[in-house]
Design a protein around this motif. Sequence first.
Motif, PDB file in Angstrom:
ATOM      1  N   ASP A 172       0.843  -1.213   0.000  1.00  0.00           N
ATOM      2  CA  ASP A 172       0.000   0.000   0.000  1.00  0.00           C
ATOM      3  C   ASP A 172       0.873   1.256   0.000  1.00  0.00           C
ATOM      4  OD1 ASP A 172      -2.234  -1.565   0.026  1.00  0.00           O
ATOM      5  OD2 ASP A 172      -2.581  -1.394   2.185  1.00  0.00           O
ATOM      6  N   LEU A 173       1.973   1.218   0.737  1.00  0.00           N
ATOM      7  CA  LEU A 173       2.879   2.372   0.799  1.00  0.00           C
ATOM      8  C   LEU A 173       3.535   2.612  -0.562  1.00  0.00           C
ATOM      9  CD1 LEU A 173       4.133   4.517   2.654  1.00  0.00           C
ATOM     10  CD2 LEU A 173       5.977   2.897   3.149  1.00  0.00           C
ATOM     11  N   ILE A 174       3.948   1.524  -1.228  1.00  0.00           N
ATOM     12  CA  ILE A 174       4.553   1.648  -2.555  1.00  0.00           C
ATOM     13  C   ILE A 174       3.535   2.200  -3.560  1.00  0.00           C
ATOM     14  CG2 ILE A 174       5.489   0.323  -4.496  1.00  0.00           C
ATOM     15  CD1 ILE A 174       6.800  -1.543  -2.426  1.00  0.00           C
ATOM     16  N   SER A 175       2.287   1.727  -3.481  1.00  0.00           N
ATOM     17  CA  SER A 175       1.235   2.234  -4.373  1.00  0.00           C
ATOM     18  C   SER A 175       1.039   3.730  -4.171  1.00  0.00           C
ATOM     19  CB  SER A 175      -0.077   1.492  -4.114  1.00  0.00           C
ATOM     20  OG  SER A 175       0.052   0.120  -4.433  1.00  0.00           O
ATOM     21  N   LEU A 176       1.073   4.144  -2.905  1.00  0.00           N
ATOM     22  CA  LEU A 176       0.930   5.569  -2.597  1.00  0.00           C
ATOM     23  C   LEU A 176       2.106   6.367  -3.162  1.00  0.00           C
ATOM     24  CD1 LEU A 176      -0.707   7.731  -1.064  1.00  0.00           C
ATOM     25  CD2 LEU A 176       0.720   7.233   0.946  1.00  0.00           C
ATOM     26  N   LYS A 177       3.296   5.797  -3.001  1.00  0.00           N
ATOM     27  CA  LYS A 177       4.497   6.469  -3.509  1.00  0.00           C
ATOM     28  C   LYS A 177       4.430   6.618  -5.029  1.00  0.00           C
ATOM     29  CE  LYS A 177       8.996   6.135  -5.095  1.00  0.00           C
ATOM     30  NZ  LYS A 177       9.519   5.610  -6.379  1.00  0.00           N
ATOM     31  N   ILE A 178       3.978   5.552  -5.702  1.00  0.00           N
ATOM     32  CA  ILE A 178       3.875   5.592  -7.166  1.00  0.00           C
ATOM     33  C   ILE A 178       2.870   6.657  -7.612  1.00  0.00           C
ATOM     34  CG2 ILE A 178       3.086   4.271  -9.179  1.00  0.00           C
ATOM     35  CD1 ILE A 178       4.287   1.778  -7.836  1.00  0.00           C
ATOM     36  N   ARG A 179       1.745   6.745  -6.874  1.00  0.00           N
ATOM     37  CA  ARG A 179       0.728   7.741  -7.249  1.00  0.00           C
ATOM     38  C   ARG A 179       1.307   9.159  -7.174  1.00  0.00           C
ATOM     39  NH1 ARG A 179      -4.006   9.303  -3.757  1.00  0.00           N
ATOM     40  NH2 ARG A 179      -3.656   7.329  -2.689  1.00  0.00           N
ATOM     41  N   TYR A 180       2.013   9.467  -6.108  1.00  0.00           N
ATOM     42  CA  TYR A 180       2.601  10.800  -5.966  1.00  0.00           C
ATOM     43  C   TYR A 180       3.749  11.003  -6.960  1.00  0.00           C
ATOM     44  CZ  TYR A 180      -0.048  12.299  -1.878  1.00  0.00           C
ATOM     45  OH  TYR A 180      -1.058  12.708  -1.039  1.00  0.00           O
ATOM     46  N   TYR A 181       4.521   9.945  -7.189  1.00  0.00           N
ATOM     47  CA  TYR A 181       5.631  10.049  -8.138  1.00  0.00           C
ATOM     48  C   TYR A 181       5.098  10.324  -9.541  1.00  0.00           C
ATOM     49  CZ  TYR A 181       9.714   8.806 -10.916  1.00  0.00           C
ATOM     50  OH  TYR A 181      10.758   8.829 -11.809  1.00  0.00           O
ATOM     51  N   ASP A 182       4.075   9.580  -9.928  1.00  0.00           N
ATOM     52  CA  ASP A 182       3.472   9.782 -11.255  1.00  0.00           C
ATOM     53  C   ASP A 182       2.920  11.201 -11.383  1.00  0.00           C
ATOM     54  OD1 ASP A 182       4.128   7.233 -11.980  1.00  0.00           O
ATOM     55  OD2 ASP A 182       2.120   6.398 -11.655  1.00  0.00           O
ATOM     56  N   LEU A 183       2.296  11.685 -10.304  1.00  0.00           N
ATOM     57  CA  LEU A 183       1.753  13.045 -10.312  1.00  0.00           C
ATOM     58  C   LEU A 183       2.876  14.059 -10.508  1.00  0.00           C
ATOM     59  CD1 LEU A 183      -0.692  14.970  -9.848  1.00  0.00           C
ATOM     60  CD2 LEU A 183      -0.108  14.933  -7.421  1.00  0.00           C
ATOM     61  N   ALA A 184       3.995  13.856  -9.775  1.00  0.00           N
ATOM     62  CA  ALA A 184       5.121  14.789  -9.864  1.00  0.00           C
ATOM     63  C   ALA A 184       5.758  14.755 -11.249  1.00  0.00           C
ATOM     64  CB  ALA A 184       6.160  14.452  -8.798  1.00  0.00           C
ATOM     65  N   VAL A 185       5.989  13.555 -11.785  1.00  0.00           N
ATOM     66  CA  VAL A 185       6.620  13.437 -13.100  1.00  0.00           C
ATOM     67  C   VAL A 185       5.724  14.018 -14.193  1.00  0.00           C
ATOM     68  CG1 VAL A 185       7.374  11.795 -14.853  1.00  0.00           C
ATOM     69  CG2 VAL A 185       8.036  11.451 -12.479  1.00  0.00           C
ATOM     70  N   SER A 186       4.437  13.695 -14.137  1.00  0.00           N
ATOM     71  CA  SER A 186       3.502  14.210 -15.153  1.00  0.00           C
ATOM     72  C   SER A 186       3.409  15.726 -15.079  1.00  0.00           C
ATOM     73  CB  SER A 186       2.116  13.579 -14.947  1.00  0.00           C
ATOM     74  OG  SER A 186       2.166  12.177 -15.081  1.00  0.00           O
ATOM     75  N   TYR A 187       3.397  16.250 -13.868  1.00  0.00           N
ATOM     76  CA  TYR A 187       3.345  17.709 -13.699  1.00  0.00           C
ATOM     77  C   TYR A 187       4.604  18.360 -14.274  1.00  0.00           C
ATOM     78  CZ  TYR A 187       3.980  22.212 -11.444  1.00  0.00           C
ATOM     79  OH  TYR A 187       4.233  23.541 -11.197  1.00  0.00           O
ATOM     80  N   THR A 188       5.774  17.760 -13.987  1.00  0.00           N
ATOM     81  CA  THR A 188       7.042  18.304 -14.494  1.00  0.00           C
ATOM     82  C   THR A 188       7.062  18.305 -16.016  1.00  0.00           C
ATOM     83  OG1 THR A 188       8.206  17.494 -12.528  1.00  0.00           O
ATOM     84  CG2 THR A 188       9.549  18.061 -14.456  1.00  0.00           C
TER      85      THR A 188
END
Length: 365
Positions: free
Chosen positions: A337-353
């Motif tokens: 669950d923690l990794i899934s959460l990390k991926i969601r935020y990471y994807d958000l950050a990368v897509s935003y960048t």
Amino acid sequence: MPNIKPIISSRRYSRKVESPNEHWEILEDGINKIFQGKVNELSFEKLYTTVYGLVLNKNGPQLQRMLSKLLSYHFGIVRDTLEQQTGLDALESLNLQWDEQKVYLRQISDVFIYMDLVYSKRENKPDVSSLGSRLFVNQVIEPVSDMLKESLIDEINKARTTFNEYAGLEIVKNAISVLAKLEMKEGMSSIFLTDFEPFLLERSEIYYKSLHERLQQSQEDNGWKDFNALLRLLNVEDEMCKRIFDDQDTILKFHKIAEKALVSDNIEEIAAYSLRNIVKNSQIKEMSTLMSLSSSLKDRIVILERLSNCITDDVNSIQVDNTIRKKSGAAVKWIQDLISLKIRYYDLAVSYTHLRAHETLSDVV
């Protein structure tokens, strides 16, 4: 003394000027005819000769004083006309009147060129053009400045609320241009920068604070927190300012006023209201819009701090599944669950960048 070749030589000007007042009457009649639009009735050679003789006989100070008095009289008539008007009519009248007065002043400058180049330059006095501009400020603008200020801010506020339909921007722009170009005392900024701009900025701040209060009281989906709506308001402000102001510093000042009242003063609540849905639904464009709301680094830090709070809340919300018999299994589930959460935020950050990089590249192109 400048090397000036007079139209009339000193030998041709044989009559000594005994009475400046007598010759001033000739000039007064000529100036009055200029203001009456009767230039075709004038002898510019005669008028120039009269000025030449007066300056030659050291009557420059008296000549400039008499000219100032007569210009003030004619500008008083302009003031009386403006005093009877308000709003867009007054602004349009100001534009037309100053355009007309500039023509008269150019014609008078032609008559008084010898005074300008000899007496005024030598004694560091304003030439006819500068003198006329300063007297126009003193005799016309300053007495009706309160009316002009109210007319300007009323029309600017109308443009803010009905931007696409508002038809008076060109008149407002021309009036501001007149105020920005009129000369005041030597070494001073224009009357627009010293007097009108501070007033317009103060009243604009009141306008946007009042607008925020109205949005805050609205029951329609918390409209005052809708950063897309706020961005539209800021874009309208910027577009309007670009169309009525020539000075980039002035445009920036008005943007900062709107940005502070609509965004910076409320950034905590805007971020708190918006970020949860942005993260939950991976709203990349909305994230970009939120970060674009303000040019202030302080505001962006607030947004990032609020985003950090979202991450902390999400991590803390992950529960250990006690229904799993093996503790190792529960731990694995928690880590997943923690990794899934990390991926969601990471994807958000990368897509935003990537989106911001693309937007920046598009702006450059």
